[in-house]
Design a protein around this motif. Structure first.
Motif, PDB file in Angstrom:
ATOM      1  N   PHE A 197     117.126 122.114  37.337  1.00 34.42           N
ATOM      2  CA  PHE A 197     116.118 121.132  37.713  1.00 34.42           C
ATOM      3  C   PHE A 197     115.882 121.204  39.213  1.00 34.42           C
ATOM      4  N   ALA A 198     114.803 120.569  39.642  1.00 32.56           N
ATOM      5  CA  ALA A 198     114.437 120.501  41.050  1.00 32.56           C
ATOM      6  C   ALA A 198     113.780 119.144  41.273  1.00 32.56           C
ATOM      7  N   PHE A 199     113.340 118.906  42.495  1.00 36.71           N
ATOM      8  CA  PHE A 199     112.663 117.647  42.816  1.00 36.71           C
ATOM      9  C   PHE A 199     111.381 117.938  43.594  1.00 36.71           C
ATOM     10  N   GLN A 200     110.396 117.094  43.387  1.00 36.88           N
ATOM     11  CA  GLN A 200     109.168 117.143  44.184  1.00 36.88           C
ATOM     12  C   GLN A 200     108.757 115.716  44.513  1.00 36.88           C
ATOM     13  N   LEU A 214     111.275 114.367  38.947  1.00 40.63           N
ATOM     14  CA  LEU A 214     112.276 115.296  38.436  1.00 40.63           C
ATOM     15  C   LEU A 214     111.557 116.482  37.817  1.00 40.63           C
ATOM     16  N   ILE A 215     111.787 117.662  38.373  1.00 39.43           N
ATOM     17  CA  ILE A 215     111.124 118.874  37.914  1.00 39.43           C
ATOM     18  C   ILE A 215     112.059 119.629  36.979  1.00 39.43           C
ATOM     19  N   GLU A 216     111.631 119.778  35.727  1.00 39.05           N
ATOM     20  CA  GLU A 216     112.362 120.575  34.753  1.00 39.05           C
ATOM     21  C   GLU A 216     111.509 121.767  34.344  1.00 39.05           C
ATOM     22  N   ASP A 217     112.117 122.713  33.661  1.00 39.87           N
ATOM     23  CA  ASP A 217     111.448 123.954  33.298  1.00 39.87           C
ATOM     24  C   ASP A 217     110.208 123.677  32.455  1.00 39.87           C
TER      25      ASP A 217
END
Length: 265
Positions: A197-200, A214-217
């Motif tokens: 995961f990542a964040f934006q 919350l950035i998921e695939d």
């Protein structure tokens, strides 16, 4: 869930479908098709121009009555450059998958009559932006310097795990050239490995818009205005496909002043 975050609607077919109407803006459209071998998709561009981006897999393309043959081939968006096709307004196009295929359809207003054009991987320039843990790797698919399109700007970015991207925070939400251009934007995100995961964060100066996502695939972020930095978590590389368009095909951005010192030295 935030209205700025669009998750896939399923596993196959058109799993993402963002239009100017659904996004509440004027210019950018983005769709994503996940096809198995021997499945196809076709459309007519109408008053829109389109950039077909082969995110992964291979497909045979027909556009404007031309058989463009098989294109694509990379196994994932983390494996080299993509192939792409520019399709002008009032034009038919179709893609038949030869393997499992992830096809992005980027669109914006068509203003003139142009020609169908294959954008081969070897024709795409690449660059490294930033330094240290702000380093990221950019592939220019339809850059501003390429006069093939009326409105579309399309780029891929890979941000290594533990790095930031679209950072220092910048925005392009004012039609105030030469200092800043108005461009709507979508981010189609993929992660490697996929369970990461990542964040934006998307926010305006006055914080009337301020969301941390919350950035998921496989998700897509809408950026109608404001700053929009990303952060990739340690161990998971972040890919995104950017689509931008506005009243003029010019990318001029404004850095958030309090963070601009990060560019020095």
């Amino acid at each position: 869930m935030s209205e700025l975050l669009v998750k896939p609607s399923g596993e196959t077919g058109k799993v993402i479908d963002i239009t100017p109407e659904s996004a509440g803006w004027r210019y950018v459209g983005f769709a994503l098709h996940r096809l198995s071998a021997a499945q196809g998709v076709s459309a007519v561009t109408g008053d829109r121009e389109v950039c077909l981006v082969f995110v992964s897999g291979t497909g045979t393309v027909t556009a404007g009555g031309q058989n463009l043959g098989p294109l694509g081939g990379r196994e994932s968006p983390f494996d080299g450059k993509p192939a792409a096709v520019y399709v002008p307004g009032n034009c038919n196009w179709s893609v038949m998958a030869e393997t499992d295929l992830e096809l992005a359809v980027c669109s914006a207003p068509a203003l003139t009559g142009r020609a169908v054009r294959v954008i081969a991987p070897e024709a795409m320039s690449q660059e490294v932006r930033g330094k240290g843990t702000n380093t990221r790797y950019v592939t220019n698919i339809l850059p501003e310097t390429d006069g093939v399109a009326d409105s579309l700007l399309v780029v891929e970015v890979i941000t290594p795990g533990g790095h930031t991207s679209s950072y220092p925070p910048h925005k392009h939400d004012r039609d105030a050239l030469p200092d800043e251009s108005y461009l709507e934007e979508t981010y189609y995100h993929r992660l490697n490995p996929h369970q990461g995961f990542a964040f934006q964060r998307v926010y305006t100066e006055d914080r009337t818009l301020d969301e941390t996502l919350l950035i998921e695939d496989g998700v897509t972020t809408l950026v109608p205005k404001g700053y929009h930095p990303c952060a990739a978590i340690h161990g998971y590389d972040l890919y995104y496909l950017n689509v931008m368009a506005g009243p003029r095909r010019v990318w001029r951005f404004h850095n958030q002043p309090e963070h601009e010192w990060l560019l020095g030295g």
